[in-house]
Design a protein around this motif. Structure first.
Motif, PDB file in Angstrom:
ATOM      1  N   ILE A  83      -9.716   7.105  -0.493  1.00 25.74           N
ATOM      2  CA  ILE A  83     -10.597   6.198   0.252  1.00 25.74           C
ATOM      3  C   ILE A  83     -10.807   6.768   1.656  1.00 25.74           C
ATOM      4  CG2 ILE A  83      -9.931   4.116  -1.004  1.00 25.74           C
ATOM      5  CD1 ILE A  83      -8.055   3.449   1.329  1.00 25.74           C
ATOM      6  N   ARG A  84     -11.842   6.219   2.331  1.00 31.46           N
ATOM      7  CA  ARG A  84     -12.132   6.609   3.710  1.00 31.46           C
ATOM      8  C   ARG A  84     -12.390   5.348   4.519  1.00 31.46           C
ATOM      9  NH1 ARG A  84     -16.459   7.597   7.133  1.00 31.46           N
ATOM     10  NH2 ARG A  84     -16.266   9.452   8.492  1.00 31.46           N
ATOM     11  N   SER A 110     -10.911  -0.513  -1.703  1.00 30.88           N
ATOM     12  CA  SER A 110     -10.422  -0.429  -3.076  1.00 30.88           C
ATOM     13  C   SER A 110     -10.741   0.950  -3.634  1.00 30.88           C
ATOM     14  CB  SER A 110     -11.059  -1.501  -3.964  1.00 30.88           C
ATOM     15  OG  SER A 110     -10.643  -2.790  -3.563  1.00 30.88           O
ATOM     16  N   ALA A 111      -9.739   1.556  -4.236  1.00 30.84           N
ATOM     17  CA  ALA A 111      -9.940   2.836  -4.923  1.00 30.84           C
ATOM     18  C   ALA A 111      -9.856   2.574  -6.422  1.00 30.84           C
ATOM     19  CB  ALA A 111      -8.878   3.845  -4.509  1.00 30.84           C
ATOM     20  N   ASN A 197      -7.851  -0.565 -13.261  1.00 27.66           N
ATOM     21  CA  ASN A 197      -7.804   0.772 -12.657  1.00 27.66           C
ATOM     22  C   ASN A 197      -8.006   0.762 -11.146  1.00 27.66           C
ATOM     23  OD1 ASN A 197      -7.826   1.441 -15.423  1.00 27.66           O
ATOM     24  ND2 ASN A 197     -10.010   1.908 -15.408  1.00 27.66           N
ATOM     25  N   ILE A 198      -7.714  -0.361 -10.478  1.00 26.83           N
ATOM     26  CA  ILE A 198      -8.033  -0.511  -9.051  1.00 26.83           C
ATOM     27  C   ILE A 198      -6.762  -0.599  -8.220  1.00 26.83           C
ATOM     28  CG2 ILE A 198      -9.044  -2.043  -7.317  1.00 26.83           C
ATOM     29  CD1 ILE A 198     -11.153  -2.804  -9.358  1.00 26.83           C
ATOM     30  N   VAL A 199      -6.771   0.118  -7.089  1.00 27.92           N
ATOM     31  CA  VAL A 199      -5.708   0.011  -6.096  1.00 27.92           C
ATOM     32  C   VAL A 199      -6.332  -0.480  -4.788  1.00 27.92           C
ATOM     33  CG1 VAL A 199      -3.967   1.243  -4.760  1.00 27.92           C
ATOM     34  CG2 VAL A 199      -4.331   1.832  -7.147  1.00 27.92           C
ATOM     35  N   GLN A 200      -5.787  -1.587  -4.237  1.00 32.65           N
ATOM     36  CA  GLN A 200      -6.305  -2.161  -2.991  1.00 32.65           C
ATOM     37  C   GLN A 200      -5.521  -1.662  -1.785  1.00 32.65           C
ATOM     38  OE1 GLN A 200      -5.999  -6.403  -3.768  1.00 32.65           O
ATOM     39  NE2 GLN A 200      -8.229  -6.551  -3.877  1.00 32.65           N
ATOM     40  N   THR A 223      -7.639   8.945   3.099  1.00 25.52           N
ATOM     41  CA  THR A 223      -6.431   8.778   2.291  1.00 25.52           C
ATOM     42  C   THR A 223      -6.666   9.362   0.902  1.00 25.52           C
ATOM     43  OG1 THR A 223      -5.918   6.725   3.471  1.00 25.52           O
ATOM     44  CG2 THR A 223      -4.756   7.133   1.397  1.00 25.52           C
ATOM     45  N   ARG A 224      -5.701  10.144   0.439  1.00 25.25           N
ATOM     46  CA  ARG A 224      -5.782  10.715  -0.905  1.00 25.25           C
ATOM     47  C   ARG A 224      -4.538  10.323  -1.690  1.00 25.25           C
ATOM     48  NH1 ARG A 224      -4.504  16.037  -2.855  1.00 25.25           N
ATOM     49  NH2 ARG A 224      -3.960  16.592  -0.706  1.00 25.25           N
ATOM     50  N   TYR A 225      -4.760   9.811  -2.910  1.00 25.45           N
ATOM     51  CA  TYR A 225      -3.663   9.485  -3.823  1.00 25.45           C
ATOM     52  C   TYR A 225      -3.549  10.636  -4.824  1.00 25.45           C
ATOM     53  CZ  TYR A 225      -4.933   4.942  -1.886  1.00 25.45           C
ATOM     54  OH  TYR A 225      -5.238   3.913  -1.018  1.00 25.45           O
ATOM     55  N   THR A 226      -2.407  11.295  -4.837  1.00 24.79           N
ATOM     56  CA  THR A 226      -2.267  12.515  -5.641  1.00 24.79           C
ATOM     57  C   THR A 226      -0.887  12.580  -6.286  1.00 24.79           C
ATOM     58  OG1 THR A 226      -2.509  14.927  -5.564  1.00 24.79           O
ATOM     59  CG2 THR A 226      -1.432  13.887  -3.683  1.00 24.79           C
TER      60      THR A 226
END
Length: 527
Positions: A83-84, A110-111, A197-200, A223-226
């Motif tokens: 997200i940005r 939300s991603a 499939n959503i992360v807040q 932010t990067r989720y990896t």
């Protein structure tokens, strides 16, 4: 050996002191010393297998091998996402002072993971990294609060507070940091059951110093989720076809066999699929084969019950976790399994397809645990009733013989092997000495080195042990090489006594071995 040598030396000193002859005196004497005593039964010989005792006290070998294990990431592959966020959300149009403690409006983001028809609802993470990169254009430090309300550890949401350095002239303040979500539980429905499939994420920012906000100033947070891997996941994992292979796995049952042939009277192979997944599946095995890499020989399995015969695998149950098991038994009447094993394979090859959720989502949500997934196993049961034709076995063992200065004074000698063989096999032996680098430096061989099989009755059962004596001649040079050896290769060629009749092996069979060294040793006495 040392005690006997001491007696010889004491006697030599006595004789020397009683003679008037002052010339050096020397003579040859014999030293006889046992160097090995051993008795072995089937439990000692088949150390790499599970020995099963049949009702008639005959022996079967039961060998298990894991053919295939499904990885959780194969079923549920979560890609990186991110997200940005920017503070303020709208561009600054004119210069304005910002007091200490000035709070920007919180930003909720939300991603959503792009997972096709997968509907992920819940997961416990084995690993996931949150990589935050922030650039601060204000000439003041800013404190950032980063919260993920649907990502919790022990019921507490992921929540961090960190400080982003302020700009220094025309150079913005830069912040880079990575946080781990290992062990956290994630609710991917975002408090709305119809979403998946959503992360807040909720991000807030507060100034910690007074400053002047100029046009164009902002704080940008990427932010990067990896590195996302799950220990447990729940939801609908979609329909997919997982193609496995061609692949090979190592079979250790015949790993010491280097040549010759073996014929089994009978054999059974139990091919088992164990499903710990909370989803239905079809499995189609298109190919299975045994490979002997020494002879470069491959034998394809012919078995209509599993080859190109779709297997219906039902889902496991949860709380408690109970797997479903599908087993197909292969024997000499419904397959060519004897030919497969007579190939003396060290590899087993296979190719298969797994079709997940073939009936769609109507059977409910799926679940998966990383430690228990989907296994294909092969269990081989071989009654030890066979005949061997020049079956060549090779084993390498540690070897140490500390001869010290003795080897310099030994003229020659013999290592004698006394064998009482209670097995129905003859054996021809040769041994190779290896130095510490693994290089062959010598060998022990005798022309008459055939161990005779046990004495058998008309039913091909051993009723008495057969004695054999084998002499391995030694020279001083050979003994010196033995003292330098660190390992020994034992090469054995086996033949059954009643070819081509099959011969069983029973639990009371054993072989007794004693090795004795007989050295011709030169004793010298003098001034």
């Amino acid at each position: 050996m040392k005690k006997q040598l001491l007696v010889v030396l004491i006697a030599s000193i006595f004789l020397f002191s009683c003679t008037k002859n002052k010339e050096p005196l020397s003579w040859d004497t014999g030293i006889l010393a046992p160097i090995l005593t051993s008795s072995m039964n089937i439990d000692n010989i088949l150390i790499d297998t599970l020995v099963h005792l049949n009702s008639d006290n005959s022996i079967s070998i039961v060998y298990s091998s894991k053919l295939y294990n499904l990885n959780i990431d194969t079923v549920l592959n979560l890609p990186d996402t991110g997200i940005r966020a920017a503070f303020p959300p709208s561009p600054i149009l004119f210069a304005m002072p910002l007091d200490t403690g000035y709070s920007f409006v919180n930003i909720a983001k939300s991603a959503q993971y792009q997972l096709g028809d997968v509907q992920l609802k819940r997961a416990i993470l084995k690993s996931e990294d949150i990589v935050i990169n922030a650039v601060n254009g204000f000439d003041a430090k800013v404190k950032v609060r980063y919260e993920m309300p649907n990502v919790k550890l022990n019921g507490v949401s992921f929540n961090i507070v960190d400080t982003i350095p302020g700009a220094n002239g025309s150079s913005p303040g830069v912040f880079n940091k990575t946080y781990s979500l290992a062990g956290y539980e994630v609710d991917f429905t975002a408090s709305q059951p119809a979403q998946y499939n959503i992360v807040q994420t909720v991000i807030g920012a507060v100034t910690t110093e007074t400053c002047i906000a100029n046009p164009g100033d902002s704080i940008v947070i990427n932010t990067r989720y990896t590195n996302i891997k799950a220990d447990y996941a729940y939801g609908y994992f979609g329909q997919d076809t997982l193609s496995v292979g061609p692949s090979e796995t190592t079979i250790g049952l015949f790993k010491k066999v280097k040549g010759g042939s073996l014929s089994l009277e009978d054999a059974k192979v139990y091919f088992t699929i164990e499903n710990y997944l909370g989803l239905n599946a079809f499995v189609n095995i298109s190919q299975m084969y045994s490979k002997n890499t020494t002879t470069n020989t491959t034998v394809n399995l012919s078995a209509s019950s599993i080859i190109n015969n779709q297997l219906n695998i039902t889902r496991a149950t949860e709380n408690p976790l109970v797997s479903t098991v599908v087993t197909r038994t292969l024997n000499s009447t419904n397959s060519n399994i004897k030919a497969l094993l007579n190939n003396l394979p060290d590899k087993m090859g296979y190719q298969l397809d797994v079709y997940t959720n073939p009936f769609g989502p109507q059977f409910g949500d799926n679940f998966i645990y990383s430690g228990n997934t989907f296994n294909a196993n092969v269990d081989i049961e071989i009654p030890v009733s066979l005949y061997a034709n020049n079956l060549w076995l090779v084993d390498t063992v540690d070897f140490t013989l500390s001869a010290g200065e003795l080897s310099e004074k030994i003229n020659n000698g013999v290592v004698s092997m006394y064998v009482d063989n209670g097995f129905p096999y003859s054996a021809k032996l040769q041994m190779y000495l290896l130095d510490e680098m693994g290089t062959t430096i010598d060998s022990l061989y005798a022309a008459n080195s055939i161990i005779q099989p046990g004495i058998m009755n008309s039913a091909n059962k051993v009723v008495a042990k057969k004695f054999t004596k084998i002499d391995f001649p030694l020279t001083a040079t050979k003994l010196d090489n033995m003292s330098k050896a660190k390992r020994m290769i034992i090469s054995t060629v086996l033949n059954t006594a009643s070819q081509p009749q099959y011969v069983k092996v029973y639990s009371d069979y054993s072989i007794d071995v004693k090795m004795v060294a007989d050295f011709d040793y030169r004793v010298s006495m003098g001034k």
